[in-house]
Motif scaffolding. Structure first.
Motif, PDB file in Angstrom:
ATOM      1  N   GLY A 118      11.288 -12.084  45.833  1.00 34.73           N
ATOM      2  CA  GLY A 118      11.746 -12.150  47.210  1.00 34.73           C
ATOM      3  C   GLY A 118      10.626 -12.350  48.218  1.00 34.73           C
ATOM      4  O   GLY A 118      10.796 -13.052  49.221  1.00 34.73           O
ATOM      5  N   SER A 119       9.445 -11.770  47.946  1.00 28.64           N
ATOM      6  CA  SER A 119       8.349 -11.820  48.920  1.00 28.64           C
ATOM      7  C   SER A 119       7.463 -13.045  48.782  1.00 28.64           C
ATOM      8  O   SER A 119       6.901 -13.526  49.773  1.00 28.64           O
ATOM      9  CB  SER A 119       7.475 -10.561  48.787  1.00 28.64           C
ATOM     10  OG  SER A 119       8.229  -9.393  48.994  1.00 28.64           O
ATOM     11  N   PHE A 143      27.000 -12.326  46.737  1.00 33.94           N
ATOM     12  CA  PHE A 143      27.741 -11.651  47.811  1.00 33.94           C
ATOM     13  C   PHE A 143      26.814 -11.344  48.982  1.00 33.94           C
ATOM     14  O   PHE A 143      27.163 -11.570  50.146  1.00 33.94           O
ATOM     15  CB  PHE A 143      28.348 -10.360  47.262  1.00 33.94           C
ATOM     16  CG  PHE A 143      28.965  -9.472  48.308  1.00 33.94           C
ATOM     17  CD1 PHE A 143      30.229  -9.737  48.816  1.00 33.94           C
ATOM     18  CD2 PHE A 143      28.284  -8.355  48.776  1.00 33.94           C
ATOM     19  CE1 PHE A 143      30.806  -8.910  49.779  1.00 33.94           C
ATOM     20  CE2 PHE A 143      28.841  -7.523  49.736  1.00 33.94           C
ATOM     21  CZ  PHE A 143      30.106  -7.802  50.241  1.00 33.94           C
ATOM     22  N   TYR A 144      25.608 -10.848  48.681  1.00 30.41           N
ATOM     23  CA  TYR A 144      24.645 -10.557  49.744  1.00 30.41           C
ATOM     24  C   TYR A 144      24.239 -11.817  50.506  1.00 30.41           C
ATOM     25  O   TYR A 144      24.046 -11.778  51.722  1.00 30.41           O
ATOM     26  CB  TYR A 144      23.392  -9.914  49.152  1.00 30.41           C
ATOM     27  CG  TYR A 144      23.559  -8.477  48.717  1.00 30.41           C
ATOM     28  CD1 TYR A 144      24.562  -7.669  49.245  1.00 30.41           C
ATOM     29  CD2 TYR A 144      22.693  -7.922  47.783  1.00 30.41           C
ATOM     30  CE1 TYR A 144      24.709  -6.353  48.848  1.00 30.41           C
ATOM     31  CE2 TYR A 144      22.823  -6.589  47.378  1.00 30.41           C
ATOM     32  CZ  TYR A 144      23.837  -5.822  47.915  1.00 30.41           C
ATOM     33  OH  TYR A 144      23.966  -4.511  47.528  1.00 30.41           O
ATOM     34  N   LEU A 146      27.582 -11.046  53.101  1.00 26.17           N
ATOM     35  CA  LEU A 146      26.848 -10.149  53.984  1.00 26.17           C
ATOM     36  C   LEU A 146      25.716 -10.841  54.747  1.00 26.17           C
ATOM     37  O   LEU A 146      25.034 -10.216  55.562  1.00 26.17           O
ATOM     38  CB  LEU A 146      26.276  -8.982  53.164  1.00 26.17           C
ATOM     39  CG  LEU A 146      26.030  -7.651  53.878  1.00 26.17           C
ATOM     40  CD1 LEU A 146      27.262  -7.200  54.652  1.00 26.17           C
ATOM     41  CD2 LEU A 146      25.632  -6.587  52.867  1.00 26.17           C
ATOM     42  N   SER A 147      25.457 -12.128  54.479  1.00 25.76           N
ATOM     43  CA  SER A 147      24.478 -12.933  55.226  1.00 25.76           C
ATOM     44  C   SER A 147      23.058 -12.358  55.187  1.00 25.76           C
ATOM     45  O   SER A 147      22.367 -12.330  56.200  1.00 25.76           O
ATOM     46  CB  SER A 147      24.918 -13.089  56.694  1.00 25.76           C
ATOM     47  OG  SER A 147      26.122 -13.787  56.791  1.00 25.76           O
ATOM     48  N   ILE A 169      17.420  -9.115  50.168  1.00 26.62           N
ATOM     49  CA  ILE A 169      18.116  -8.987  48.885  1.00 26.62           C
ATOM     50  C   ILE A 169      17.168  -8.407  47.838  1.00 26.62           C
ATOM     51  O   ILE A 169      17.534  -7.510  47.067  1.00 26.62           O
ATOM     52  CB  ILE A 169      18.660 -10.352  48.421  1.00 26.62           C
ATOM     53  CG1 ILE A 169      19.751 -10.840  49.379  1.00 26.62           C
ATOM     54  CG2 ILE A 169      19.221 -10.258  46.995  1.00 26.62           C
ATOM     55  CD1 ILE A 169      20.227 -12.250  49.089  1.00 26.62           C
ATOM     56  N   GLY A 170      15.943  -8.919  47.814  1.00 21.89           N
ATOM     57  CA  GLY A 170      14.954  -8.409  46.877  1.00 21.89           C
ATOM     58  C   GLY A 170      14.675  -6.928  47.082  1.00 21.89           C
ATOM     59  O   GLY A 170      14.536  -6.168  46.119  1.00 21.89           O
ATOM     60  N   ALA A 171      14.607  -6.490  48.337  1.00 16.48           N
ATOM     61  CA  ALA A 171      14.345  -5.079  48.624  1.00 16.48           C
ATOM     62  C   ALA A 171      15.491  -4.197  48.146  1.00 16.48           C
ATOM     63  O   ALA A 171      15.275  -3.111  47.598  1.00 16.48           O
ATOM     64  CB  ALA A 171      14.119  -4.889  50.124  1.00 16.48           C
ATOM     65  N   LEU A 172      16.717  -4.652  48.334  1.00 20.53           N
ATOM     66  CA  LEU A 172      17.875  -3.878  47.879  1.00 20.53           C
ATOM     67  C   LEU A 172      17.897  -3.752  46.357  1.00 20.53           C
ATOM     68  O   LEU A 172      18.145  -2.673  45.807  1.00 20.53           O
ATOM     69  CB  LEU A 172      19.172  -4.524  48.376  1.00 20.53           C
ATOM     70  CG  LEU A 172      19.506  -4.346  49.854  1.00 20.53           C
ATOM     71  CD1 LEU A 172      20.738  -5.172  50.231  1.00 20.53           C
ATOM     72  CD2 LEU A 172      19.742  -2.873  50.185  1.00 20.53           C
TER      73      LEU A 172
END
Length: 484
Positions: free
Chosen positions: A179-180, A302-303, A312-313, A319-322
């Motif tokens: 993600g980062s 979904f995210y 959820l946009s 998303i990576g953090a979640l």
């Protein structure tokens, strides 16, 4: 003392008698197993946060946002399709030539596929990378068998209490890397803005970093991992026996952790492995995995899906953090409570509780979207997201339970690999069906004129199927081990 029961249908409220003396874990070998649990999770979770955006970037959807989930599902299923065709053969081969050479092959396959994925500019290239990885990555089967080789019924639950540590690390570090560090030239222009390589291949950096860590694991495996198979056959002897009809003699290789009586046993043929116990465990394992993979496939899509379309946009870093937070939660909870819960309630009860948690997990999807539509992504939405991710901890705890049941169902120790291969082959079939079908149903539910709740009906059906098959198992795997 009450005699051990042979009845496979021990009621769930009756706790079978347990052995009181636990064998200490062999940490000189077990720490390497813990390390090797990480690469598969690290690689897959590195890809998860940016795959939806990568699908959009390569243009395969032609701007149709509703098709993103469909292509994400194809990529995920392609890995498992190749995995399904090879996992039993790799697992059975490890019974003959040993776990170490098969494990080295699996790690090398992950490394090559990660570089290939990062360098791919077409959907076909991405697909070939995942198929190659699925065909040669047998690490899941070999590692489960290594745990069975290294432990016994008294300390295996304790071992699975530590295994979430590398799972947590892989599931935490992987999403953070993916993600980062995706599209680094855009996100960090002062550092990577002059790199033409990273501009041309914006997802190569996270793939390369994961591949580097997995390369270290390969070196440690090569130099430090001790073979756990007591008698091994050279690969060339197996090839001659398979293609030229020549017989071979097994070459004895002493192993300190194998009981002498077990060392005399030999791997059984396939028809001898298909017992009632193995088939029941395989069925429950497959449906549990069907539920978990379907959920994890839908979750990032979904995210990433716009709120007005039912999602959820969220962007890839969030998303990576979640997903990273989810991995930390899973790891800490299992580390602290897995062995205690197993000793108190038994693997069967934990497993049924885990698959039953799928009911509130599924219900929270439409609740989260409804709150986001009404009030925006605020405190209420984040609270529901946190509850949903916390509930998945119970679902993840089903996997150690399944490994305990697979070990108990194996006809003999020499067939651990093949028995585990049968179970994982069925699990892989579920892993093929789950992402493609879940992502496709999700995309279908987003299209105008279709029932937006179709995906939730689909996931709830899988949940009830998993609960039903879980009831086929006894409360504790020791019931089966004592009856053998």
């Amino acid at each position: 003392m009450i005699a051990p029961q042979d009845d496979e249908e021990t009621p769930l409220l009756q706790r079978p008698e347990q052995r009181t003396t636990k064998t200490p874990l062999p940490w000189d070998r077990f720490w390497i197993i813990l390390l090797l649990e990480m690469p598969s999770f690290l690689s897959s979770q590195t890809l998860a946060p940016f795959i939806p955006q990568l699908i959009r970037d390569i243009g395969v959807t032609h701007g149709d946002e509703s098709q993103t989930g469909y292509y994400v599902g194809i990529l995920q299923s392609s890995y498992y399709a190749a995995h399904m065709l090879t996992i039993f053969h790799w697992s059975r081969l490890s019974d003959h030539i040993g776990r170490k050479p098969v494990m080295l092959t699996a790690l090398l396959a992950i490394i090559v596929s990660m570089f290939s994925f990062g360098l791919s500019k077409t959907f076909l290239g991405l697909l070939v990378s995942r198929v190659f990885c699925g065909a040669f990555d047998s690490s899941d089967g070999v590692l489960e068998t290594l745990v069975m080789d290294t432990t016994d019924v008294t300390n295996m639950p304790e071992a699975y209490g530590y295994i979430p540590i590398p799972w947590m690390i892989g599931n935490t570090v992987g999403p953070l890397i993916g993600g980062s560090l995706s599209r680094p030239a855009d996100r960090f222009p002062d550092i990577f803005g002059r790199s033409e390589l990273l501009k041309t291949y914006p997802y190569l950096l996270p793939c390369s970093i994961s591949a580097f860590f997995i390369s270290i694991a390969w070196l440690i495996t090569y130099f430090r991992l001790k073979e756990s198979v007591s008698t091994r056959t050279p690969l060339w002897e197996l090839i001659k026996g398979r293609f030229f009809g020549q017989s071979y003699q097994k070459l004895p290789q002493p192993s300190s952790n194998v009981d002498p009586g077990e060392a005399q046993s030999k791997p059984l043929p396939l028809h001898a492995l298909l017992t009632s116990k193995v088939l029941r465990v395989t069925t429950s394992y497959a449906t549990t995995n069907l539920l978990y993979i379907a959920f994890t496939s839908v979750l990032p899509v979904f995210y990433a899906t716009p709120i007005e379309l039912g999602g959820l946009s969220l962007d890839p870093p969030r998303i990576g953090a979640l997903l990273a937070a989810q991995g930390v939660t899973h790891g800490i909870f299992q580390l602290l409570f897995n062995a205690r819960l197993h000793d108190r309630f038994g693997a069967g009860a934990i497993h049924i509780t885990g698959v039953s948690s799928g009911i509130p997990i599924v219900i929270l999807f439409p609740v989260i979207n409804a709150l986001a539509r009404a009030y925006g992504v605020g405190m209420g939405v984040w609270l529901c997201v946190a509850v949903q991710l916390a509930l998945t901890t119970s679902l993840v705890m089903c996997y150690p339970c399944m490994s305990l049941f697979v070990r108990a169902a194996a006809p003999n120790r020499a067939s651990f690999g093949a028995t585990n291969g049968i179970a994982l082959a069925a699990v892989t079939v579920a892993s093929i069906i789950a992402p493609a079908s879940a992502a496709s149903v999700f995309s279908y539910s987003l299209q105008e004129g279709h029932d937006a709740w179709s995906i939730y009906y689909f996931l709830m059906t899988i949940t009830f199927l998993a609960v039903g098959t879980a009831l086929l198992l006894p409360r504790d795997p020791s019931v089966w081990e004592d009856s053998q």
